[in-house]
Design an enzyme around this catalytic site. Structure first.
Site, mmCIF file in Angstrom:
data_model
loop_
_atom_site.group_PDB
_atom_site.id
_atom_site.type_symbol
_atom_site.label_atom_id
_atom_site.label_comp_id
_atom_site.label_asym_id
_atom_site.label_seq_id
_atom_site.Cartn_x
_atom_site.Cartn_y
_atom_site.Cartn_z
ATOM 1 N N GLY A 129 0.348 -1.484 -0.626
ATOM 2 C CA GLY A 129 0.203 0.019 0.031
ATOM 3 C C GLY A 129 0.685 1.616 -0.319
ATOM 4 N N THR A 130 1.809 0.995 0.810
ATOM 5 C CA THR A 130 2.940 2.519 0.905
ATOM 6 C C THR A 130 3.313 2.355 -0.628
ATOM 7 O OG1 THR A 130 3.718 1.812 3.163
ATOM 8 C CG2 THR A 130 5.098 3.237 2.041
ATOM 9 N N ALA B 73 -3.322 -6.100 -0.998
ATOM 10 C CA ALA B 73 -4.337 -7.991 -0.600
ATOM 11 C C ALA B 73 -4.055 -8.067 0.980
ATOM 12 C CB ALA B 73 -3.391 -8.658 -1.708
ATOM 13 N N THR C 232 10.420 -7.387 -12.066
ATOM 14 C CA THR C 232 9.704 -8.626 -12.243
ATOM 15 C C THR C 232 8.583 -8.682 -11.020
ATOM 16 O OG1 THR C 232 11.369 -9.289 -13.128
ATOM 17 C CG2 THR C 232 10.085 -10.967 -11.701
ATOM 18 N N CYS D 34 3.927 6.033 22.828
ATOM 19 C CA CYS D 34 5.040 4.305 23.083
ATOM 20 C C CYS D 34 5.333 3.456 21.873
ATOM 21 C CB CYS D 34 5.257 4.526 24.056
ATOM 22 S SG CYS D 34 5.484 5.744 25.679
HETATM 23 C C1 PLP Z 1 21.236 -7.072 -13.965
HETATM 24 C C2 PLP Z 1 19.853 -6.630 -13.306
HETATM 25 N N1 PLP Z 1 19.993 -5.890 -12.604
HETATM 26 C C3 PLP Z 1 18.445 -5.543 -11.783
HETATM 27 C C4 PLP Z 1 17.236 -6.302 -12.562
HETATM 28 C C5 PLP Z 1 15.826 -6.277 -12.102
HETATM 29 O O1 PLP Z 1 15.553 -6.526 -10.855
HETATM 30 P P1 PLP Z 1 14.186 -7.277 -10.994
HETATM 31 O O2 PLP Z 1 13.121 -7.683 -12.892
HETATM 32 O O3 PLP Z 1 13.804 -7.990 -10.073
HETATM 33 O O4 PLP Z 1 13.063 -5.562 -10.373
HETATM 34 C C6 PLP Z 1 17.423 -7.702 -13.556
HETATM 35 C C7 PLP Z 1 16.755 -8.589 -14.023
HETATM 36 O O5 PLP Z 1 17.036 -9.491 -14.379
HETATM 37 C C8 PLP Z 1 18.648 -7.995 -13.590
HETATM 38 O O6 PLP Z 1 19.667 -9.132 -14.291
HETATM 39 C C1 PLP Z 2 -5.048 3.304 4.974
HETATM 40 C C2 PLP Z 2 -3.876 2.752 5.213
HETATM 41 N N1 PLP Z 2 -3.077 3.150 3.678
HETATM 42 C C3 PLP Z 2 -1.636 2.603 3.494
HETATM 43 C C4 PLP Z 2 -1.293 1.767 4.490
HETATM 44 C C5 PLP Z 2 0.320 1.120 3.720
HETATM 45 O O1 PLP Z 2 0.283 -0.381 3.724
HETATM 46 P P1 PLP Z 2 1.897 -0.911 3.486
HETATM 47 O O2 PLP Z 2 2.130 -0.579 5.692
HETATM 48 O O3 PLP Z 2 0.762 -2.310 3.148
HETATM 49 O O4 PLP Z 2 2.261 -0.394 3.339
HETATM 50 C C6 PLP Z 2 -2.239 1.445 5.201
HETATM 51 C C7 PLP Z 2 -1.619 0.784 6.419
HETATM 52 O O5 PLP Z 2 -2.738 -0.235 7.095
HETATM 53 C C8 PLP Z 2 -3.014 1.860 5.827
HETATM 54 O O6 PLP Z 2 -3.808 1.329 6.426
#
Ligand code: PLP
Ligand code: PLP
Lengths: 127, 397, 397, 127
Positions: free
Chosen positions: B75-76, B205, B242, B330
């Site tokens: 979500g972030t 999700a 990916t 806290c």
């Molecule tokens: C050298 C290198 N850097 C970065 C990536 C990007 O990774 P990702 O697809 O998991 O974001 C790949 C993907 O194959 C890669 O081969």
């Molecule tokens: C309203 C709302 N927005 C965004 C987020 C952030 O989601 P995530 O922690 O999956 O990044 C939350 C997390 O609880 C949320 O309640």
């Protein structure tokens, strides 16, 4: 989760010396500007020793455990020894505190010191 | 973990468990069907088909079109993508952004980051129930407002915002794009992008019994956004990296189940929440309900239990097998009391006593009764320790 | 999917399968242990412990400290985070960035995005083997260079770069921070951050038989970075968003297995690769090996099979059960031939005939022999269709 | 993966009319500046009709399928009809093409048209 040591958990679940001393010889009250925690320490002094120590604390698990630990450490000590209990000592005695809870350990010793100072300034006034 | 008479998870706002049927649907993609959707061979095609199916399922949950769904990792990320990407796409038209005071940090801090880069930010206040008044939004709109973001509901106090009315105001009075953070609502209460009238919407999700690691940004067809993750041309060139295929598949199935079960779930949760709220307010003196009394998330029961601090309540509840959260300083790693409670005008001292129960589909009446049994003695015990309580009692006498 | 005599996955560079023992380790976190690591109760604590254990395992794979590992969602995110976050953290010291010409798009496009925001970018050329000369890096360093990023190995042509030597140059001649993209190497060949002498390093689990959805940025203690995902205070405030606990756990276990098996895997893959390279070069006339002849990833066998186009080869291989990839323009959704091949001075027409086999731990000699059996007739068939081949044959006569 | 229709796959796997016509009446050669694909179409004309059509193609799956489809569509048509085969017709006949492959379908009809034009300009020169 701030991963608290077993000792912290034990003091938090079973805090020692909770309460007030109605006719306390000294009272120390501190509030934490960072998180809003508050502690009040009550002491009873006899022959320059901390005969009894009690506290009330509004705060997190660490704050409560620290208060309990401080009270236990202080009890029976001379006033000078009590003044020498440092934040560090308390944290060490508790088996460490998570970094973002250090300010709580500071609070505990401070409240005790304030109570001792309160007693001393009363003494000074009476003398 | 302590042995307790009962274990009650009442922290669904933090995350929900994964449904077994969702895991079941994910498993093939954690085993043999491991291809990269970008690959042109059969392994890739199978993965891609699965992602496209999930896209349709997620779109259906919120009444959008499949091609309007962009998958992200949480979500972030959806919120960062929306706030930064929409603001940057619009910066030739203006540099003014409007958000509410109770947004999640992923919206608030994204907006603050933009502020540092030369954007202007207006923060719309809320009333004491955490409610955003559409008229108040209207007063903050300007000629150069390019983006407005108001969350659909706040997970911390449960208040559901009048998004439809705010959208009308935004659309009627400005040319701004309107985003809503529906992370706390999608899959929990009805969310329909057309009815809400928004341009962009975030959902995750793990808030509706789907997996962690899959979330989405719904972006209305034709709305321009600057990609957030630069790289390859996944997600139509708008989100590189990916794809997390198993999690995306899980999100799709969880969305489908949520759509089917939504009404049933709400019907189950609402009376449970009522029972909990009534029980706490009647059994724990000096407790107050936070958030809107009626217009709130079905599972949300949030309180301030005056004179004691949230983390210590949380820990004692945990020792009795009950999982909750709190907005006290806290409990936050940043050591600041909830900005949400503070925006609602709750004094710092009272905010320190915040306690949030968020119920989920597994909770039962027996859970509520268990909570109502264990909570009062915990409160008593902590109040006995509290100098604030002592002072209050003394003054009351 | 066509029935074929054999199914050979030779596209490990795109993604690897998940090891069953890794899935096994993940399952509890997809079932009962579903808490959010940020939660303060037992459910949260269990999740957090699992994340911390994985942090240690990932750190051990690359010789770093646990607290230097920041989990992200994919290699692309790690690279975006590194390039943008390190550049922004250093912008008061200068605005010049140096990368190589063969970087993955997630580095290249991140750097280009910074260029648009006022940074200056120098791109270091490579030789015909895709090799980055440390002296060439040295020539691009300036007073105001704040960030250098050169990948550890290129997944497309397999060439392993002299990172240690480049690090010495960077450290000796500038104050720049040095990042390496080790997505193609971590878990595949030895990677030790201290020995390499880098400040930051990206890695991704799905490249070493771990799950999709988990990756990391290793950031040397004391190196400053601006967070990329704004929001909560997960990952020490440097990467917000609910952690993908199951995937992170899987990454940890996959890292541990990779560390243990690294030598065995390399010993297995290297002769297979040799057999494939020798076989292709001897059986397919006018085929050339791309990338460095010796200093290359153990499973990488990349070619140009002149006069025919990559996608059509790939599709015919797929119809025979063999999964590969290609750097041809037609296989890229962006319709551009591989920038890597082009940086190596390979003419566009030849780059169109690129064919990449990337072997993994499941491949056998029988797989190689099967490939060597099906490839030549496919090449013949496509050459019979190719006007370029006809022209070449005519001219040769 | 560009999701190809069954028809595209069928033409790709079994392309019709591959080859050259050594004594072709017209030849059309086009190259795609975008992706580098190349096609050469050969035609044999009799009674103003495309009696035979053959092609050679260097290109992706779509390029090959398009070439095959164009050759099949063109065969037996009059030259004017051949000139009217549009990119759109070819793509439709193939059951559609992924968006990023549209440029390939353009190539096929273009190569055929060039071959017809080649034939016509030769005719004009001879006349
Ligand atoms: C050298 C290198 N850097 C970065 C990536 C990007 O990774 P990702 O697809 O998991 O974001 C790949 C993907 O194959 C890669 O081969
Ligand atoms: C309203 C709302 N927005 C965004 C987020 C952030 O989601 P995530 O922690 O999956 O990044 C939350 C997390 O609880 C949320 O309640």
């Amino acid at each position: 989760m701030p991963i608290y040591s077993e000792k912290v958990m034990e003091h938090f679940m079973n805090p020692r010396n909770v309460g007030e001393i109605p006719d306390a010889d000294g009272v120390g009250e501190v509030g934490n500007p960072i998180c809003g925690d508050m502690m009040t320490f009550y002491i009873k002094v006899k022959d320059n020793r901390l005969e009894d120590v009690k506290f009330k604390t509004f705060g997190c698990g660490a704050a409560i455990a620290v208060s309990s630990m401080v009270s236990e450490m202080a009890k029976g000590k001379t006033l000078d020894e009590g003044m020498m209990i440092s934040n560090r000592d308390v944290a060490d005695e508790l088996g460490g505190l998570p970094k973002n809870k250090w300010h709580c350990s500071n609070l505990g010793a401070e409240a005790l010191h304030k109570a001792i100072e309160d007693y001393r300034s009363k003494q000074a006034r009476e003398a | 973990m302590a042995e307790t008479a009962r274990r009650v998870y009442a922290d669904s706002a933090a995350t929900t468990r994964l449904l077994p049927e969702v895991l079941e649907a994910m498993l093939p993609y954690l085993k043999d069907v491991f291809g990269n959707p970008s690959s042109l061979h059969d392994w890739g095609a199978q993965a891609q088909e699965a992602v496209e199916q999930a896209r349709g399922q997620v779109a259906a949950l919120i009444g959008g079109r499949p091609e309007e769904i962009l998958f992200t990792s949480c979500g972030t990320e959806s919120n960062n993508f929306a706030i930064k990407g929409l603001a940057r796409a619009g910066q030739e038209r203006g540099k003014h952004i409007v958000i509410s005071a109770v947004e999640h940090f992923s919206v608030l801090h994204s907006a603050r980051a933009l502020e540092k880069m030369g954007f202007e930010l207006s923060v719309v206040p809320v009333d004491r129930h955490g409610w955003v008044d559409p008229d108040s939004v209207a007063r903050h709109l300007r000629e150069d407002t390019i983006l407005v973001s108001v969350m659909h509901a706040n997970g911390e106090v449960g208040t559901i915002e009048p998004i439809k009315e705010i959208a009308q105001v935004v659309k009627g009075k400005s040319k701004a794009v309107f985003h809503t953070d529906a992370v706390a609502t999608a899959g929990t209460i009805p969310v329909d992008v057309a009815e809400l009238g928004v341009d962009a919407l975030s959902l995750a999700a793990n808030q509706f019994y789907g997996p962690k690691g899959a979330a989405a940004l719904w972006l209305k067809r034709g709305v321009r956004i600057i990609p957030y993750l630069d790289g390859g041309v996944q997600e139509g060139g708008r989100r590189a990296g990916t794809e997390n295929v198993p999690a995306i598949v899980g999100m799709g199935v969880a969305a489908e189940i949520a759509r089917r079960e939504l009404a049933t779930r709400m019907k189950k949760l609402t009376p449970l929440r009522r029972r909990l709220i009534d029980g706490v307010l009647s059994r724990v003196e000096h407790s107050i309900l936070t958030g809107h009394p009626e217009n709130r998330l079905p599972g949300n029961a949030s309180f301030c239990i005056k004179f004691i601090e949230g983390e210590s309540m949380l820990m004692l509840l945990n020792s009795r097998g009950v999982a909750v959260s709190s907005g006290s300083a806290c409990t936050s790693r940043a050591l600041k009391a909830s900005h949400v409670l503070s925006a609602m005008g709750i004094p710092a001292e009272v905010a320190q006593s915040s306690l949030l129960f968020s119920l989920g589909i597994d909770n039962t009446e027996a859970d509520i009764d268990y909570i109502l049994g264990v909570l009062p003695p915990i409160v008593d015990r902590l109040r006995q320790m509290s100098p604030l309580w002592a002072k209050f009692v003394k003054e009351r006498r």
